[in-house]
Write a protein that holds these residues in place. Structure first.
Motif, PDB file in Angstrom:
ATOM      1  N   MET A   1       1.163  -1.392  -0.160  1.00 21.26           N
ATOM      2  CA  MET A   1      -0.448  -0.425   0.240  1.00 21.26           C
ATOM      3  C   MET A   1       1.247   1.232   0.050  1.00 21.26           C
ATOM      4  O   MET A   1       2.041   1.160   0.558  1.00 21.26           O
ATOM      5  N   GLN A   2       0.277   1.615  -0.880  1.00 30.09           N
ATOM      6  CA  GLN A   2       0.900   3.106  -1.060  1.00 30.09           C
ATOM      7  C   GLN A   2       0.284   4.171   0.033  1.00 30.09           C
ATOM      8  O   GLN A   2      -0.240   4.903   0.650  1.00 30.09           O
ATOM      9  N   SER A   3       1.329   5.046   0.599  1.00 34.68           N
ATOM     10  CA  SER A   3       1.220   6.316   2.003  1.00 34.68           C
ATOM     11  C   SER A   3       1.655   7.248   1.425  1.00 34.68           C
ATOM     12  O   SER A   3       2.765   7.472   1.184  1.00 34.68           O
ATOM     13  N   ILE A   4       0.377   8.286   1.955  1.00 35.96           N
ATOM     14  CA  ILE A   4       0.984   9.967   1.502  1.00 35.96           C
ATOM     15  C   ILE A   4       0.843  10.880   2.521  1.00 35.96           C
ATOM     16  O   ILE A   4      -0.516  10.542   3.047  1.00 35.96           O
ATOM     17  N   ASP A   5       1.951  11.236   2.488  1.00 40.84           N
ATOM     18  CA  ASP A   5       1.241  11.963   4.208  1.00 40.84           C
ATOM     19  C   ASP A   5       1.099  13.727   3.541  1.00 40.84           C
ATOM     20  O   ASP A   5       1.530  13.757   2.332  1.00 40.84           O
ATOM     21  N   ASP A  63      -8.906   6.085   2.434  1.00 42.77           N
ATOM     22  CA  ASP A  63      -8.192   5.021   1.694  1.00 42.77           C
ATOM     23  C   ASP A  63      -8.831   5.139   0.779  1.00 42.77           C
ATOM     24  O   ASP A  63     -10.400   5.026   0.702  1.00 42.77           O
ATOM     25  N   ASP A  65      -8.301   2.794  -2.608  1.00 39.12           N
ATOM     26  CA  ASP A  65      -7.615   1.871  -3.462  1.00 39.12           C
ATOM     27  C   ASP A  65      -6.288   0.858  -2.800  1.00 39.12           C
ATOM     28  O   ASP A  65      -6.412   0.600  -1.513  1.00 39.12           O
ATOM     29  N   ASP A  66      -5.049   1.362  -2.904  1.00 37.71           N
ATOM     30  CA  ASP A  66      -3.757   0.827  -2.328  1.00 37.71           C
ATOM     31  C   ASP A  66      -3.723   2.142  -1.877  1.00 37.71           C
ATOM     32  O   ASP A  66      -1.903   2.438  -1.456  1.00 37.71           O
ATOM     33  N   VAL A  67      -4.154   3.453  -1.584  1.00 39.83           N
ATOM     34  CA  VAL A  67      -3.022   4.313  -1.928  1.00 39.83           C
ATOM     35  C   VAL A  67      -4.293   4.517   0.079  1.00 39.83           C
ATOM     36  O   VAL A  67      -5.428   4.617   0.037  1.00 39.83           O
ATOM     37  N   ARG A  68      -2.887   5.496   0.948  1.00 38.55           N
ATOM     38  CA  ARG A  68      -3.639   5.628   2.102  1.00 38.55           C
ATOM     39  C   ARG A  68      -2.927   7.050   2.500  1.00 38.55           C
ATOM     40  O   ARG A  68      -1.589   7.135   2.718  1.00 38.55           O
TER      41      ARG A  68
END
Length: 76
Positions: A1-5, A63, A65-68
């Motif tokens: 999972m890709q994580s973005i701040d 959230d 798809d696969d992005v948080r």
């Protein structure tokens, strides 16, 4: 999972959900963001969110798809 701040601008208390999706580059426009939210693919703090202009505050997690996306206040 890709994580973005995502750092909220210190002048703003929140960001609208459809605009957040646009600002991080998951869609090209606020209108496209609204369509993504309406599809039922977006979850805020683990709950499905269908309100396109839901106000997202610092501390919340989005959230899709696969992005948080973690929404934060910028460091002082």
């Amino acid at each position: 999972m890709q994580s973005i701040d995502f750092d909220l601008d210190e002048r703003h208390e929140h960001v609208e959900l459809n605009q957040l999706l646009k600002l991080i580059g998951l869609c090209d426009s606020g209108g496209a963001g609204k369509a993504i939210v309406a599809s039922g693919a977006v979850y805020v703090d683990g709950q499905q969110e269908l309100r396109k202009t839901c106000k997202i505050h610092a501390g919340q997690v989005v959230d899709i798809d696969d992005v948080r996306i973690r929404v934060k206040r910028p460091p002082a």
